[in-house]
Motif scaffolding. Structure first.
Motif, PDB file in Angstrom:
ATOM      1  N   THR B 112       0.703  -0.888   0.204  1.00 59.98           N
ATOM      2  CA  THR B 112       0.059  -0.261  -0.003  1.00 59.98           C
ATOM      3  C   THR B 112       1.037   1.375   0.226  1.00 59.98           C
ATOM      4  O   THR B 112       0.651   2.177  -0.891  1.00 59.98           O
ATOM      5  N   GLN B 113       1.945   0.977   0.776  1.00 58.59           N
ATOM      6  CA  GLN B 113       2.585   2.070   1.142  1.00 58.59           C
ATOM      7  C   GLN B 113       3.040   2.458  -0.504  1.00 58.59           C
ATOM      8  O   GLN B 113       3.528   3.771  -0.930  1.00 58.59           O
ATOM      9  N   LEU B 114       4.178   1.557  -0.968  1.00 55.14           N
ATOM     10  CA  LEU B 114       4.416   1.583  -2.129  1.00 55.14           C
ATOM     11  C   LEU B 114       3.543   2.169  -3.314  1.00 55.14           C
ATOM     12  O   LEU B 114       3.871   3.103  -4.053  1.00 55.14           O
ATOM     13  N   ARG B 115       1.709   2.307  -3.229  1.00 52.74           N
ATOM     14  CA  ARG B 115       1.612   2.030  -4.511  1.00 52.74           C
ATOM     15  C   ARG B 115       0.960   4.031  -3.979  1.00 52.74           C
ATOM     16  O   ARG B 115       1.364   4.583  -5.008  1.00 52.74           O
ATOM     17  N   ALA B 116       1.098   4.719  -2.885  1.00 52.12           N
ATOM     18  CA  ALA B 116       1.124   5.681  -2.902  1.00 52.12           C
ATOM     19  C   ALA B 116       2.220   6.268  -2.784  1.00 52.12           C
ATOM     20  O   ALA B 116       2.212   7.265  -3.286  1.00 52.12           O
ATOM     21  N   MET B 117       3.425   5.973  -2.505  1.00 52.43           N
ATOM     22  CA  MET B 117       4.409   6.212  -3.127  1.00 52.43           C
ATOM     23  C   MET B 117       4.559   6.767  -4.615  1.00 52.43           C
ATOM     24  O   MET B 117       5.440   7.105  -4.633  1.00 52.43           O
ATOM     25  N   GLN B 118       4.367   5.836  -5.466  1.00 48.11           N
ATOM     26  CA  GLN B 118       4.288   5.509  -7.117  1.00 48.11           C
ATOM     27  C   GLN B 118       3.200   6.549  -7.318  1.00 48.11           C
ATOM     28  O   GLN B 118       3.563   6.938  -7.888  1.00 48.11           O
ATOM     29  N   SER B 119       1.720   6.797  -6.393  1.00 46.42           N
ATOM     30  CA  SER B 119       1.247   7.870  -7.006  1.00 46.42           C
ATOM     31  C   SER B 119       1.749   9.001  -7.010  1.00 46.42           C
ATOM     32  O   SER B 119       1.968  10.158  -7.803  1.00 46.42           O
ATOM     33  N   GLU B 120       2.815   9.684  -6.143  1.00 41.69           N
ATOM     34  CA  GLU B 120       3.136  10.815  -5.338  1.00 41.69           C
ATOM     35  C   GLU B 120       3.788  11.238  -6.902  1.00 41.69           C
ATOM     36  O   GLU B 120       4.490  11.728  -7.142  1.00 41.69           O
ATOM     37  N   VAL B 121       4.929   9.780  -6.966  1.00 44.45           N
ATOM     38  CA  VAL B 121       5.964   9.934  -8.059  1.00 44.45           C
ATOM     39  C   VAL B 121       5.704  10.167  -9.196  1.00 44.45           C
ATOM     40  O   VAL B 121       5.721  11.068 -10.090  1.00 44.45           O
ATOM     41  N   ASP B 122       4.784   9.805  -9.575  1.00 43.40           N
ATOM     42  CA  ASP B 122       3.371  10.180 -10.799  1.00 43.40           C
ATOM     43  C   ASP B 122       3.268  11.849 -10.401  1.00 43.40           C
ATOM     44  O   ASP B 122       3.665  12.314 -12.039  1.00 43.40           O
ATOM     45  N   LYS B 123       3.205  12.072  -9.955  1.00 44.98           N
ATOM     46  CA  LYS B 123       2.673  13.706  -9.587  1.00 44.98           C
ATOM     47  C   LYS B 123       3.458  14.473 -10.167  1.00 44.98           C
ATOM     48  O   LYS B 123       3.717  14.708 -10.324  1.00 44.98           O
ATOM     49  N   LEU B 124       4.300  14.429  -9.229  1.00 48.45           N
ATOM     50  CA  LEU B 124       5.757  14.590  -9.184  1.00 48.45           C
ATOM     51  C   LEU B 124       7.129  15.009 -10.623  1.00 48.45           C
ATOM     52  O   LEU B 124       6.881  16.315 -10.882  1.00 48.45           O
ATOM     53  N   GLN B 125       6.315  13.214 -10.923  1.00 41.33           N
ATOM     54  CA  GLN B 125       7.340  13.471 -12.568  1.00 41.33           C
ATOM     55  C   GLN B 125       6.465  14.828 -13.005  1.00 41.33           C
ATOM     56  O   GLN B 125       6.807  14.937 -14.308  1.00 41.33           O
ATOM     57  N   ALA B 126       4.973  14.751 -13.698  1.00 40.87           N
ATOM     58  CA  ALA B 126       4.226  15.623 -14.345  1.00 40.87           C
ATOM     59  C   ALA B 126       4.785  16.852 -14.053  1.00 40.87           C
ATOM     60  O   ALA B 126       4.495  17.714 -14.763  1.00 40.87           O
ATOM     61  N   LEU B 127       4.661  16.716 -12.737  1.00 38.57           N
ATOM     62  CA  LEU B 127       4.794  18.924 -12.696  1.00 38.57           C
ATOM     63  C   LEU B 127       6.455  18.726 -13.182  1.00 38.57           C
ATOM     64  O   LEU B 127       6.686  19.949 -13.294  1.00 38.57           O
ATOM     65  N   ALA B 128       7.530  18.640 -12.618  1.00 32.14           N
ATOM     66  CA  ALA B 128       9.065  18.410 -13.237  1.00 32.14           C
ATOM     67  C   ALA B 128       8.661  18.141 -14.885  1.00 32.14           C
ATOM     68  O   ALA B 128       8.787  19.254 -15.248  1.00 32.14           O
ATOM     69  N   LEU B 129       7.810  17.626 -15.802  1.00 31.39           N
ATOM     70  CA  LEU B 129       7.419  17.932 -16.932  1.00 31.39           C
ATOM     71  C   LEU B 129       7.385  19.117 -17.125  1.00 31.39           C
ATOM     72  O   LEU B 129       7.304  19.703 -18.600  1.00 31.39           O
ATOM     73  N   GLY B 130       6.496  19.487 -16.403  1.00 24.56           N
ATOM     74  CA  GLY B 130       5.909  21.016 -16.665  1.00 24.56           C
ATOM     75  C   GLY B 130       4.820  20.450 -17.863  1.00 24.56           C
ATOM     76  O   GLY B 130       4.247  19.187 -18.176  1.00 24.56           O
ATOM     77  N   GLN B 131       3.735  22.146 -18.234  1.00 30.10           N
ATOM     78  CA  GLN B 131       3.501  22.016 -19.563  1.00 30.10           C
ATOM     79  C   GLN B 131       3.703  21.686 -21.003  1.00 30.10           C
ATOM     80  O   GLN B 131       3.270  21.308 -21.987  1.00 30.10           O
ATOM     81  N   ASP B 132       5.489  22.245 -20.957  1.00 26.61           N
ATOM     82  CA  ASP B 132       5.461  22.491 -22.454  1.00 26.61           C
ATOM     83  C   ASP B 132       5.888  21.195 -23.146  1.00 26.61           C
ATOM     84  O   ASP B 132       6.036  20.565 -24.088  1.00 26.61           O
ATOM     85  N   GLU B 133       6.203  20.007 -22.162  1.00 26.57           N
ATOM     86  CA  GLU B 133       6.557  18.592 -22.616  1.00 26.57           C
ATOM     87  C   GLU B 133       5.558  17.610 -23.040  1.00 26.57           C
ATOM     88  O   GLU B 133       5.467  16.552 -22.741  1.00 26.57           O
ATOM     89  N   THR B 134       4.406  18.207 -23.663  1.00 26.11           N
ATOM     90  CA  THR B 134       3.159  17.663 -23.851  1.00 26.11           C
ATOM     91  C   THR B 134       3.216  16.039 -24.531  1.00 26.11           C
ATOM     92  O   THR B 134       2.671  14.849 -24.034  1.00 26.11           O
ATOM     93  N   SER B 135       4.629  16.170 -25.676  1.00 30.61           N
ATOM     94  CA  SER B 135       4.936  14.822 -26.525  1.00 30.61           C
ATOM     95  C   SER B 135       5.456  13.890 -25.906  1.00 30.61           C
ATOM     96  O   SER B 135       4.578  12.487 -24.873  1.00 30.61           O
ATOM     97  N   LEU B 136       6.351  14.786 -24.359  1.00 29.61           N
ATOM     98  CA  LEU B 136       6.984  13.238 -23.697  1.00 29.61           C
ATOM     99  C   LEU B 136       5.976  13.096 -22.524  1.00 29.61           C
ATOM    100  O   LEU B 136       5.579  11.776 -22.209  1.00 29.61           O
ATOM    101  N   GLN B 137       4.829  13.945 -22.191  1.00 33.92           N
ATOM    102  CA  GLN B 137       3.309  13.248 -21.347  1.00 33.92           C
ATOM    103  C   GLN B 137       2.696  11.980 -21.939  1.00 33.92           C
ATOM    104  O   GLN B 137       2.576  11.355 -21.231  1.00 33.92           O
ATOM    105  N   THR B 138       2.546  13.021 -23.345  1.00 31.98           N
ATOM    106  CA  THR B 138       1.281  11.445 -23.883  1.00 31.98           C
ATOM    107  C   THR B 138       1.859  10.750 -23.817  1.00 31.98           C
ATOM    108  O   THR B 138       1.604   9.676 -23.428  1.00 31.98           O
ATOM    109  N   ARG B 139       3.193  10.345 -24.641  1.00 34.24           N
ATOM    110  CA  ARG B 139       4.003   9.101 -25.023  1.00 34.24           C
ATOM    111  C   ARG B 139       4.155   8.284 -23.234  1.00 34.24           C
ATOM    112  O   ARG B 139       4.013   7.369 -22.893  1.00 34.24           O
ATOM    113  N   LEU B 140       4.671   8.767 -22.009  1.00 38.49           N
ATOM    114  CA  LEU B 140       5.108   9.038 -20.942  1.00 38.49           C
ATOM    115  C   LEU B 140       3.322   8.258 -20.195  1.00 38.49           C
ATOM    116  O   LEU B 140       3.155   6.603 -19.965  1.00 38.49           O
TER     117      LEU B 140
END
Lengths: 110, 327
Positions: B112-140
């Protein structure tokens, strides 16, 4: 009376003192117990026959236990320990039953 | 047992008639049965009589007392020593069961902890990628979906496999190893493998077995009597949740090898197979994903984003180490 007291005393000592039997000796315990029972019933029958002899009793008891344990030990070394144990149990069991039958005839005349 | 009640067999030694006794070949048995008493008693009694003493020494001698004590001790020791192992075995078993339960609950908590951390990682990832990297975002997003890195929800079908009625996989004593005829009605890992492959072939978008999400690196295998998926033991019934168009999936699955295999299981071995459409299924994220390979993409607009390209999970390599789990 004396043997009965001794038996009870031995049981009490075993229960109260309760020494741990080394694991290496544990396979021989059941056989030793049966050998001891054989000697005891033989002695009871001898008492009833009027030919009891304490020396013979002690020697037959010790010899029974030692030989039975040795047979089991030998069987373990040869890889047929359980079969030899069965053999010992059968022989001693037959003797116990025959002696008990004789004791019964003495006591109940039946 | 032909002797009368008054005659003792020791006093009447076997008659040595000339010629062969009819039971001569059984002298061992005969002597064992007919003369159970140690001959030493008779011999000692005869000696004492010859010496002018009564034949019996009586039972009230110190030797007898000592021997009686020893015998009593021996009986007690035997009883005590041979009875204790069973209770200690029970104790050891209870101990093992409690250990299994604690560790299992620890694993649950950590997943459970792992899943929570993974979703946190995903959130941070989306944040780090920002808005302008849309092609990367969709591929991701496409990669995470395909790799099973995040939970998914949608319509699909549920395939339930269970052992044939009457074969519970365990014998009467509850030990699966001693069951002689377990082979027939039991679901094996191979059955699950074929059915799951058939479902992938039928166009499944995501599959989980008893809550274990299947990824490209998942294994369905046997360990003893248990089926392991992602190295986690499963208990029957085996529920395979499949995401995809329910109708297409059922039609395709019925037509391909996996469907034929499932029907054969049902017809030949009595294994219970049921396939039902479901409007909304939720499949959990896979917990055993780990980054195997990561490359830094060519920066197009100078953004310091690093993503993996050919990995099951795509995430920034600095945070991805948290998503490792050792089963």
């Amino acid at each position: 009376m004396i043997p009965l007291l001794g038996l009870i005393g031995g049981v009490l000592v075993g229960l109260l003192w309760g020494p741990d039997v080394p694991v290496a000796l544990q396979p021989y315990l059941p056989i030793a117990v049966i050998a001891a029972l054989d000697a005891v019933f033989g002695a009871v029958r001898a008492v009833l026959d009027g030919i009891f002899n304490d020396k013979v009793f002690v020697v037959s008891f010790l010899a029974n236990v030692v030989v039975a344990a040795f047979i089991v030990f030998l069987g373990d070394q040869l890889g047929v320990g359980s079969q030899l144990s069965t053999g010992v149990v059968v022989v001693l069991g037959v003797r116990i039953f025959s002696n008990v039958a004789s004791i019964r005839r003495h006591l109940f005349k039946a | 047992m032909t002797t009368g009640p008054t005659s003792h067999r020791d006093e009447t030694p076997p008659v040595t008639t000339p010629g062969r006794r009819p039971d001569e070949s059984m002298t061992l048995l005969t002597s064992m049965m007919e003369r159970p008493l140690d001959p030493g008693y008779a011999a000692a009694a005869a000696e004492r009589e010859a010496a002018g003493l009564p034949p019996s020494t009586g039972t009230s001698t110190p030797t007898v007392l000592v021997a009686a004590v020893v015998i009593g001790l021996l009986l007690t020791l035997g009883a005590v020593a041979l009875r204790t192992p069973s209770s200690s075995a029970i104790k050891a078993k209870a101990n093992l069961v409690s250990q299994i339960e604690t560790r299992r609950s620890a694993v649950e908590k950590q997943s459970t902890q792992l899943r929570a951390m993974q979703s946190e990682v995903d959130k941070l990832q989306a944040l780090a990628l920002g808005q302008d990297e849309t092609s990367l975002q969709t591929r991701l997003a496409a990669l995470t979906l395909a790799s099973g890195a995040e939970p998914v929800r949608g319509p699909g079908i549920k395939v339930v496999l269970d052992n044939a009625p009457g074969s519970d996989g365990t014998s009467a004593d509850g030990n699966p190893r001693t069951d002689a005829q377990k082979d027939d009605g039991t679901v094996f890992s191979k059955d699950l493998q074929v059915v799951v492959n058939g479902l992938w072939e039928a166009g499944a978008e995501a599959i989980s077995v008893n809550g274990q999400r299947l990824t490209s690196t998942s294994a369905i295998r046997f360990a003893g009597e248990a089926i392991l998926v992602n190295y986690r033991p499963l208990a029957r019934p085996y529920t395979i949740s499949v995401l995809g168009d329910p109708e297409d999936l059922q039609v395709e699955f019925a037509g391909n090898d996996g469907g034929a295999y499932a029907r054969a299981l049902k017809d030949n071995y009595g294994i219970r197979v049921s396939i039902d459409a479901a409007d909304s299924l939720t499949l959990p994220a896979a917990t055993s994903l780990t980054v195997r390979e990561a490359t830094v993409p060519k920066p197009k607009s100078g953004a310091p984003a690093a993503t993996s390209t050919s990995t099951p999970t795509s995430s920034t390599s600095s945070t991805s180490s948290t998503s490792e789990s050792s089963p």
